[in-house]
Scaffold this motif. Structure first.
Motif, PDB file in Angstrom:
ATOM      1  N   GLY A   1      -1.361 -20.382   8.910  1.00 55.17           N
ATOM      2  CA  GLY A   1      -1.659 -18.952   8.897  1.00 55.17           C
ATOM      3  C   GLY A   1      -3.126 -18.641   9.015  1.00 55.17           C
ATOM      4  O   GLY A   1      -3.522 -17.490   8.879  1.00 55.17           O
ATOM      5  N   ALA A   2      -3.972 -19.656   9.261  1.00 54.00           N
ATOM      6  CA  ALA A   2      -5.418 -19.422   9.262  1.00 54.00           C
ATOM      7  C   ALA A   2      -5.997 -19.574  10.661  1.00 54.00           C
ATOM      8  O   ALA A   2      -5.619 -20.451  11.420  1.00 54.00           O
ATOM      9  CB  ALA A   2      -6.109 -20.401   8.323  1.00 54.00           C
ATOM     10  N   GLY A   3      -6.945 -18.693  10.967  1.00 57.73           N
ATOM     11  CA  GLY A   3      -7.712 -18.841  12.197  1.00 57.73           C
ATOM     12  C   GLY A   3      -7.104 -18.212  13.425  1.00 57.73           C
ATOM     13  O   GLY A   3      -7.693 -18.249  14.499  1.00 57.73           O
ATOM     14  N   ILE A   4      -5.920 -17.621  13.309  1.00 54.99           N
ATOM     15  CA  ILE A   4      -5.299 -16.973  14.452  1.00 54.99           C
ATOM     16  C   ILE A   4      -4.700 -15.641  14.017  1.00 54.99           C
ATOM     17  O   ILE A   4      -4.175 -15.526  12.906  1.00 54.99           O
ATOM     18  CB  ILE A   4      -4.193 -17.843  15.102  1.00 54.99           C
ATOM     19  N   SER A   5      -4.791 -14.653  14.870  1.00 50.14           N
ATOM     20  CA  SER A   5      -4.148 -13.370  14.608  1.00 50.14           C
ATOM     21  C   SER A   5      -2.735 -13.434  15.181  1.00 50.14           C
ATOM     22  O   SER A   5      -2.556 -13.538  16.395  1.00 50.14           O
ATOM     23  CB  SER A   5      -4.937 -12.227  15.257  1.00 50.14           C
ATOM     24  N   LEU A   6      -1.763 -13.419  14.315  1.00 54.41           N
ATOM     25  CA  LEU A   6      -0.380 -13.566  14.756  1.00 54.41           C
ATOM     26  C   LEU A   6       0.311 -12.215  14.863  1.00 54.41           C
ATOM     27  O   LEU A   6      -0.008 -11.277  14.148  1.00 54.41           O
ATOM     28  CB  LEU A   6       0.395 -14.418  13.761  1.00 54.41           C
ATOM     29  N   ASP A   7       1.248 -12.114  15.766  1.00 53.60           N
ATOM     30  CA  ASP A   7       2.199 -11.016  15.716  1.00 53.60           C
ATOM     31  C   ASP A   7       3.586 -11.630  15.843  1.00 53.60           C
ATOM     32  O   ASP A   7       3.733 -12.840  16.043  1.00 53.60           O
ATOM     33  CB  ASP A   7       1.936  -9.958  16.794  1.00 53.60           C
ATOM     34  N   GLU A   8       4.602 -10.818  15.720  1.00 55.05           N
ATOM     35  CA  GLU A   8       5.952 -11.370  15.652  1.00 55.05           C
ATOM     36  C   GLU A   8       6.316 -12.157  16.901  1.00 55.05           C
ATOM     37  O   GLU A   8       7.063 -13.128  16.852  1.00 55.05           O
ATOM     38  CB  GLU A   8       6.966 -10.240  15.417  1.00 55.05           C
ATOM     39  N   LYS A   9       5.757 -11.784  18.042  1.00 54.24           N
ATOM     40  CA  LYS A   9       6.085 -12.475  19.291  1.00 54.24           C
ATOM     41  C   LYS A   9       5.549 -13.897  19.307  1.00 54.24           C
ATOM     42  O   LYS A   9       6.042 -14.751  20.036  1.00 54.24           O
ATOM     43  CB  LYS A   9       5.524 -11.692  20.482  1.00 54.24           C
ATOM     44  N   LYS A  10       4.495 -14.154  18.510  1.00 52.00           N
ATOM     45  CA  LYS A  10       3.897 -15.479  18.509  1.00 52.00           C
ATOM     46  C   LYS A  10       4.503 -16.406  17.457  1.00 52.00           C
ATOM     47  O   LYS A  10       4.141 -17.566  17.367  1.00 52.00           O
ATOM     48  CB  LYS A  10       2.384 -15.372  18.298  1.00 52.00           C
ATOM     49  N   ILE A  11       5.387 -15.874  16.633  1.00 54.17           N
ATOM     50  CA  ILE A  11       6.121 -16.705  15.693  1.00 54.17           C
ATOM     51  C   ILE A  11       7.435 -17.089  16.363  1.00 54.17           C
ATOM     52  O   ILE A  11       8.267 -16.243  16.654  1.00 54.17           O
ATOM     53  CB  ILE A  11       6.396 -15.963  14.377  1.00 54.17           C
ATOM     54  N   THR A  12       7.596 -18.367  16.609  1.00 51.83           N
ATOM     55  CA  THR A  12       8.781 -18.824  17.319  1.00 51.83           C
ATOM     56  C   THR A  12      10.015 -18.738  16.426  1.00 51.83           C
ATOM     57  O   THR A  12       9.915 -18.685  15.195  1.00 51.83           O
ATOM     58  CB  THR A  12       8.601 -20.273  17.783  1.00 51.83           C
ATOM     59  N   ALA A  13      11.167 -18.775  17.061  1.00 51.73           N
ATOM     60  CA  ALA A  13      12.422 -18.783  16.304  1.00 51.73           C
ATOM     61  C   ALA A  13      12.475 -19.998  15.390  1.00 51.73           C
ATOM     62  O   ALA A  13      13.009 -19.936  14.273  1.00 51.73           O
ATOM     63  CB  ALA A  13      13.596 -18.778  17.271  1.00 51.73           C
ATOM     64  N   GLU A  14      11.879 -21.102  15.837  1.00 51.95           N
ATOM     65  CA  GLU A  14      11.853 -22.322  15.022  1.00 51.95           C
ATOM     66  C   GLU A  14      11.041 -22.118  13.744  1.00 51.95           C
ATOM     67  O   GLU A  14      11.430 -22.574  12.665  1.00 51.95           O
ATOM     68  CB  GLU A  14      11.257 -23.469  15.843  1.00 51.95           C
ATOM     69  N   ASN A  15       9.899 -21.435  13.853  1.00 48.83           N
ATOM     70  CA  ASN A  15       9.084 -21.156  12.668  1.00 48.83           C
ATOM     71  C   ASN A  15       9.816 -20.253  11.688  1.00 48.83           C
ATOM     72  O   ASN A  15       9.792 -20.494  10.466  1.00 48.83           O
ATOM     73  CB  ASN A  15       7.762 -20.512  13.069  1.00 48.83           C
ATOM     74  N   TRP A  16      10.444 -19.200  12.212  1.00 48.00           N
ATOM     75  CA  TRP A  16      11.204 -18.318  11.328  1.00 48.00           C
ATOM     76  C   TRP A  16      12.334 -19.085  10.639  1.00 48.00           C
ATOM     77  O   TRP A  16      12.630 -18.871   9.458  1.00 48.00           O
ATOM     78  CB  TRP A  16      11.773 -17.135  12.110  1.00 48.00           C
ATOM     79  N   GLU A  17      12.949 -20.005  11.370  1.00 46.54           N
ATOM     80  CA  GLU A  17      14.031 -20.796  10.793  1.00 46.54           C
ATOM     81  C   GLU A  17      13.514 -21.661   9.639  1.00 46.54           C
ATOM     82  O   GLU A  17      14.176 -21.783   8.600  1.00 46.54           O
ATOM     83  CB  GLU A  17      14.654 -21.676  11.885  1.00 46.54           C
ATOM     84  N   LYS A  18      12.327 -22.240   9.812  1.00 49.14           N
ATOM     85  CA  LYS A  18      11.735 -23.056   8.746  1.00 49.14           C
ATOM     86  C   LYS A  18      11.468 -22.215   7.500  1.00 49.14           C
ATOM     87  O   LYS A  18      11.686 -22.660   6.367  1.00 49.14           O
ATOM     88  CB  LYS A  18      10.436 -23.691   9.234  1.00 49.14           C
ATOM     89  N   ILE A  19      10.977 -21.000   7.709  1.00 48.70           N
ATOM     90  CA  ILE A  19      10.669 -20.115   6.577  1.00 48.70           C
ATOM     91  C   ILE A  19      11.940 -19.739   5.827  1.00 48.70           C
ATOM     92  O   ILE A  19      12.000 -19.809   4.592  1.00 48.70           O
ATOM     93  CB  ILE A  19       9.933 -18.861   7.084  1.00 48.70           C
ATOM     94  N   ILE A  20      12.986 -19.353   6.560  1.00 47.66           N
ATOM     95  CA  ILE A  20      14.243 -18.960   5.916  1.00 47.66           C
ATOM     96  C   ILE A  20      14.891 -20.169   5.234  1.00 47.66           C
ATOM     97  O   ILE A  20      15.471 -20.050   4.147  1.00 47.66           O
ATOM     98  CB  ILE A  20      15.182 -18.308   6.949  1.00 47.66           C
ATOM     99  N   ASN A  21      14.777 -21.357   5.850  1.00 48.34           N
ATOM    100  CA  ASN A  21      15.296 -22.577   5.212  1.00 48.34           C
ATOM    101  C   ASN A  21      14.575 -22.855   3.892  1.00 48.34           C
ATOM    102  O   ASN A  21      15.196 -23.277   2.910  1.00 48.34           O
ATOM    103  CB  ASN A  21      15.135 -23.785   6.146  1.00 48.34           C
ATOM    104  N   TYR A  22      13.265 -22.627   3.857  1.00 47.01           N
ATOM    105  CA  TYR A  22      12.499 -22.824   2.621  1.00 47.01           C
ATOM    106  C   TYR A  22      12.987 -21.856   1.542  1.00 47.01           C
ATOM    107  O   TYR A  22      13.163 -22.240   0.389  1.00 47.01           O
ATOM    108  CB  TYR A  22      11.007 -22.618   2.890  1.00 47.01           C
TER     109      TYR A  22
END
Length: 399
Positions: free
Chosen positions: A274-295
């Motif tokens: 989460g550091a050093g980049i400005s993210l928006d929802e389009k730049k968060i892949t489905a795989e990343n969201w899956e990891k977060i929900i799994n956690y």
């Protein structure tokens, strides 16, 4: 070119911006707040947990190691001060007392090193107490939970409008500062002259002030919200908590026949932590969201189920079926991880605050109060010198 004049112009419309306007408007200043056309003042608050935390996001031992005991305790008290003035002053002024609850605030030590850090925080006197539950610690000061965020947002905006604060939807192109005052040029070529400018949009600071580009690091977090249909009333008060060494914060509350679980983080599962980049929802892949929900499913829910009586989480709840919202939250953090507050310009006419990532609301309130004191008195007893932005530009000459 059209020219408008104000006493104070505020860039941004989040908690720090709106509460700066709140305190300054009581001095009858002529104030303008500038925010993007696709935003509404205080929408950052509505998008997040709607909690006024009494403490820093990270365990206080982190600040103790990085900046020393004096600064760490100052930062911890900073959030307590924000919560106190909000509860004792602002809510009374806005007639919003009934819309907020004082609720317990917990910290979870889910791994041995987290538990050890929280134990150390208790010993060092960082407003934290152990509980009868293993690995759960309780803040000595309550959180404040908003029952209806939209109602509170409307109350604050209406108060500012009644105080003749002007809201301007536009984009800031440039700012300047001289002995006579400051000026802001908007994208539509309108020029705003002011005695003081307050930079309250963290991402705008480095784009408007070149020398801060290497100092302010974009930081990102995520917000995920789940909803459970549950007819039985089981909550007299919501629960607020922090876990994963501050990388995750959450709240659980009940409204009618629905129970909501809102979680920010964990940040360490975002790209580059989460550091050093400005993210928006389009730049968060489905795989990343899956990891977060799994956690959330595999780590947070079992811990909540084990330590709290939460029947709506039993019988193998599938969080993917309960998901109702997910968003990205963006802020800035100074490269030395110590927040900034005070004079961003050379002449003391450009003020601002940033670096309170995920601490948010209470820190924004107290930052606003200190900013108001800096404008009224040119100094504040409550501002620690280590937070001053000029620390990055101090040079020592060897003889």
């Amino acid at each position: 070119m059209e020219i408008q004049s104000y006493d104070v112009v505020i860039v941004g419309a989040g908690p720090y911006a709106c509460f700066s306007a709140f305190f300054l408007s009581q001095q009858n200043f002529n104030i303008a707040i500038i925010h993007p056309e696709n935003t509404v003042p205080l929408d950052t608050f509505i998008d997040t947990l709607q909690i006024c935390w009494p403490s820093l996001n990270d365990p206080p031992t982190r600040a103790n190691v990085a900046h020393g005991n004096e600064v760490a305790k100052y930062l911890q008290q900073f959030c307590v001060n924000g919560s106190n003035i909000f509860f004792q002053n602002i809510l009374n002024t806005l007639d919003e007392n009934q819309n907020w609850l004082q609720i317990p605030c917990y910290r979870f030590g889910m791994q041995n090193f987290e538990f050890q850090e929280l134990e150390e925080a208790v010993k060092l006197g960082f407003n934290l107490d152990p509980t009868n539950e293993p690995n759960i610690f309780k803040e000595q000061f309550n959180s404040l939970q908003c029952l209806d965020g939209n109602k509170f947002q409307k109350s604050l905006i209406n108060y500012l409008l009644d105080k003749k604060v002007k809201f301007i939807k536009n984009k800031v192109s440039s700012i300047s500062e001289n002995n006579e005052g400051c000026s802001i040029t908007l994208a539509n070529k309108v020029k705003l002259n002011a005695e003081i400018i307050i930079l309250a949009n963290s991402l705008k600071i480095s784009s408007l002030l070149e020398k801060y580009k290497e100092i302010l690091v974009p930081m990102s977090d995520c917000l995920v919200e789940y909803c459970f249909n549950f007819e039985e009333k089981i909550f007299s008060n919501p629960i607020s908590f922090r876990a994963a060494n501050g990388h995750l914060a959450g709240t659980i509350f009940q409204s009618d026949q629905n129970i909501y679980l809102k979680l920010t983080g964990p940040r360490f599962l975002l790209p580059s932590a989460g550091a050093g980049i400005s993210l928006d929802e389009k730049k968060i892949t489905a795989e990343n969201w899956e990891k977060i929900i799994n956690y959330h499913s595999n780590v947070i829910l079992p811990f909540l189920t084990m330590h709290f009586n939460l029947p709506f989480l039993e019988n193998g709840v599938d969080l993917r079926k309960k998901l109702i919202a997910k968003k990205i939250i963006i802020d800035c953090y100074p490269c030395d991880e110590l927040p900034l507050l005070g004079e961003f310009g050379k002449l003391g006419k450009i003020l601002g605050s940033t670096g309170w990532l995920a601490t948010g609301f209470s820190a924004g309130i107290w930052s606003a109060y200190i900013t108001h004191e800096l404008i009224m008195q040119e100094k504040s007893y409550f501002l620690h010198s280590r937070l001053h932005p000029r620390r990055f530009f101090t040079r020592f000459i060897k003889s």
